[in-house]
Write a protein that holds these residues in place. Sequence first.
Motif, mmCIF file in Angstrom:
data_model
loop_
_atom_site.group_PDB
_atom_site.id
_atom_site.type_symbol
_atom_site.label_atom_id
_atom_site.label_comp_id
_atom_site.label_asym_id
_atom_site.label_seq_id
_atom_site.Cartn_x
_atom_site.Cartn_y
_atom_site.Cartn_z
ATOM 1 N N LEU A 197 0.868 -1.174 0.000
ATOM 2 C CA LEU A 197 0.000 0.000 0.000
ATOM 3 C C LEU A 197 0.901 1.219 0.000
ATOM 4 O O LEU A 197 1.823 1.314 0.818
ATOM 5 N N VAL A 198 0.654 2.147 -0.914
ATOM 6 C CA VAL A 198 1.486 3.347 -1.024
ATOM 7 C C VAL A 198 0.771 4.516 -0.362
ATOM 8 O O VAL A 198 -0.419 4.738 -0.582
ATOM 9 N N TRP A 199 1.518 5.254 0.449
ATOM 10 C CA TRP A 199 0.994 6.423 1.165
ATOM 11 C C TRP A 199 1.701 7.660 0.638
ATOM 12 O O TRP A 199 2.929 7.736 0.645
ATOM 13 N N ASN A 200 0.938 8.647 0.186
ATOM 14 C CA ASN A 200 1.495 9.904 -0.292
ATOM 15 C C ASN A 200 1.802 10.777 0.923
ATOM 16 O O ASN A 200 0.898 11.246 1.601
ATOM 17 N N VAL A 201 3.098 11.003 1.194
ATOM 18 C CA VAL A 201 3.516 11.776 2.373
ATOM 19 C C VAL A 201 3.961 13.195 2.020
ATOM 20 O O VAL A 201 4.547 13.884 2.852
ATOM 21 N N LYS A 202 3.662 13.612 0.804
ATOM 22 C CA LYS A 202 4.083 14.937 0.338
ATOM 23 C C LYS A 202 3.584 16.054 1.254
ATOM 24 O O LYS A 202 4.304 16.996 1.548
ATOM 25 N N GLU A 203 2.343 15.948 1.726
ATOM 26 C CA GLU A 203 1.743 16.982 2.577
ATOM 27 C C GLU A 203 1.824 16.636 4.063
ATOM 28 O O GLU A 203 1.229 17.324 4.889
ATOM 29 N N ILE A 204 2.548 15.589 4.419
ATOM 30 C CA ILE A 204 2.673 15.155 5.814
ATOM 31 C C ILE A 204 3.901 15.803 6.441
ATOM 32 O O ILE A 204 4.970 15.832 5.833
ATOM 33 N N ALA A 205 3.765 16.318 7.653
ATOM 34 C CA ALA A 205 4.872 16.990 8.341
ATOM 35 C C ALA A 205 5.975 15.999 8.704
ATOM 36 O O ALA A 205 5.715 14.821 8.966
ATOM 37 N N SER A 206 7.200 16.485 8.720
ATOM 38 C CA SER A 206 8.327 15.666 9.162
ATOM 39 C C SER A 206 8.101 15.259 10.612
ATOM 40 O O SER A 206 7.571 16.031 11.409
ATOM 41 N N GLY A 207 8.490 14.047 10.944
ATOM 42 C CA GLY A 207 8.341 13.595 12.316
ATOM 43 C C GLY A 207 8.256 12.092 12.416
ATOM 44 O O GLY A 207 8.392 11.370 11.428
ATOM 45 N N VAL A 208 8.018 11.622 13.624
ATOM 46 C CA VAL A 208 7.876 10.192 13.906
ATOM 47 C C VAL A 208 6.386 9.877 13.998
ATOM 48 O O VAL A 208 5.609 10.636 14.605
ATOM 49 N N TYR A 209 5.987 8.754 13.418
ATOM 50 C CA TYR A 209 4.595 8.331 13.400
ATOM 51 C C TYR A 209 4.507 6.872 13.844
ATOM 52 O O TYR A 209 5.450 6.103 13.661
ATOM 53 N N VAL A 210 3.378 6.516 14.411
ATOM 54 C CA VAL A 210 3.092 5.139 14.779
ATOM 55 C C VAL A 210 2.039 4.645 13.802
ATOM 56 O O VAL A 210 1.064 5.348 13.516
ATOM 57 N N TYR A 211 2.257 3.439 13.254
ATOM 58 C CA TYR A 211 1.238 2.887 12.363
ATOM 59 C C TYR A 211 0.790 1.526 12.861
ATOM 60 O O TYR A 211 1.553 0.775 13.457
ATOM 61 N N ARG A 212 -0.482 1.261 12.638
ATOM 62 C CA ARG A 212 -1.093 0.002 13.065
ATOM 63 C C ARG A 212 -1.667 -0.692 11.840
ATOM 64 O O ARG A 212 -2.500 -0.134 11.132
ATOM 65 N N VAL A 213 -1.205 -1.908 11.608
ATOM 66 C CA VAL A 213 -1.684 -2.725 10.495
ATOM 67 C C VAL A 213 -2.640 -3.763 11.070
ATOM 68 O O VAL A 213 -2.254 -4.548 11.939
ATOM 69 N N ARG A 214 -3.868 -3.768 10.594
ATOM 70 C CA ARG A 214 -4.885 -4.714 11.057
ATOM 71 C C ARG A 214 -5.331 -5.575 9.888
ATOM 72 O O ARG A 214 -5.818 -5.063 8.873
ATOM 73 N N ALA A 215 -5.136 -6.893 10.018
ATOM 74 C CA ALA A 215 -5.561 -7.845 8.990
ATOM 75 C C ALA A 215 -6.761 -8.626 9.514
ATOM 76 O O ALA A 215 -6.745 -9.101 10.657
ATOM 77 N N GLU A 216 -7.789 -8.753 8.688
ATOM 78 C CA GLU A 216 -9.001 -9.504 9.035
ATOM 79 C C GLU A 216 -9.235 -10.566 7.964
ATOM 80 O O GLU A 216 -9.384 -10.244 6.798
ATOM 81 N N SER A 217 -9.275 -11.826 8.391
ATOM 82 C CA SER A 217 -9.538 -12.933 7.458
ATOM 83 C C SER A 217 -10.720 -13.738 7.982
ATOM 84 O O SER A 217 -11.260 -13.439 9.052
ATOM 85 N N ALA A 218 -11.100 -14.768 7.247
ATOM 86 C CA ALA A 218 -12.200 -15.625 7.668
ATOM 87 C C ALA A 218 -11.854 -16.350 8.971
ATOM 88 O O ALA A 218 -12.747 -16.721 9.734
ATOM 89 N N SER A 219 -10.564 -16.523 9.244
ATOM 90 C CA SER A 219 -10.144 -17.251 10.443
ATOM 91 C C SER A 219 -9.893 -16.337 11.644
ATOM 92 O O SER A 219 -9.550 -16.806 12.718
ATOM 93 N N GLY A 220 -10.013 -15.017 11.476
ATOM 94 C CA GLY A 220 -9.810 -14.106 12.597
ATOM 95 C C GLY A 220 -9.037 -12.872 12.191
ATOM 96 O O GLY A 220 -8.869 -12.586 11.007
ATOM 97 N N GLY A 221 -8.525 -12.154 13.175
ATOM 98 C CA GLY A 221 -7.803 -10.913 12.907
ATOM 99 C C GLY A 221 -6.510 -10.838 13.696
ATOM 100 O O GLY A 221 -6.326 -11.532 14.685
ATOM 101 N N LYS A 222 -5.622 -9.967 13.232
ATOM 102 C CA LYS A 222 -4.334 -9.760 13.897
ATOM 103 C C LYS A 222 -3.892 -8.335 13.639
ATOM 104 O O LYS A 222 -4.069 -7.793 12.560
ATOM 105 N N THR A 223 -3.277 -7.691 14.662
ATOM 106 C CA THR A 223 -2.799 -6.321 14.565
ATOM 107 C C THR A 223 -1.319 -6.262 14.888
ATOM 108 O O THR A 223 -0.859 -6.912 15.821
ATOM 109 N N VAL A 224 -0.573 -5.486 14.098
ATOM 110 C CA VAL A 224 0.845 -5.225 14.340
ATOM 111 C C VAL A 224 1.022 -3.718 14.390
ATOM 112 O O VAL A 224 0.509 -2.997 13.541
ATOM 113 N N THR A 225 1.770 -3.234 15.392
ATOM 114 C CA THR A 225 2.033 -1.811 15.551
ATOM 115 C C THR A 225 3.528 -1.555 15.441
ATOM 116 O O THR A 225 4.323 -2.264 16.063
ATOM 117 N N LYS A 226 3.912 -0.548 14.636
ATOM 118 C CA LYS A 226 5.323 -0.181 14.436
ATOM 119 C C LYS A 226 5.449 1.330 14.295
ATOM 120 O O LYS A 226 4.458 2.039 14.272
#
Length: 131
Positions: free
Chosen positions: A96-125
């Motif tokens: 997945l591509v994120w356009n950061v052209k208008e995003i301020a410089s800095g540190v960000y936290v991102y959370r990836v959430r996957a949902e499948s037929a067997s359940g869900g899982k979240t990873v934070t980085k």
Amino acid sequence: SWMLLDTSEVLAAANKVKAETNTFSVYSVMQYVPSGALLTAGAVYTYPNPARGDSLTFKFLLADKASVAIDVYNVAGEKVARLEKTSCPAGVTSELVWNVKEIASGVYVYRVRAESASGGKTVTKKLAVIH
């Protein structure tokens, strides 16, 4: 060599599987059996990190077909972006591509959430943007 076809379709009434491809060859039908966790921290990363320029790419590898949502937060905890992708295939790195052209410089936290037929899982980085 093996090739994953995302164009397959089960024709239950005919007891067949149909798949379209643009090359001629001999193909075999195999079932992908998911194993392990749906999503692991080692299978999620951003490139480049730190991001310099106009875009940053989120990459992730799933153990089962799933829909993925990525939420990005600034250090104040405010959501600055949400990216979504449905029907991500198992066993293949998705992006997945994120356009950061208008995003301020800095540190960000991102959370990836996957949902499948067997359940869900979240990873934070964390990621960084430098302009």
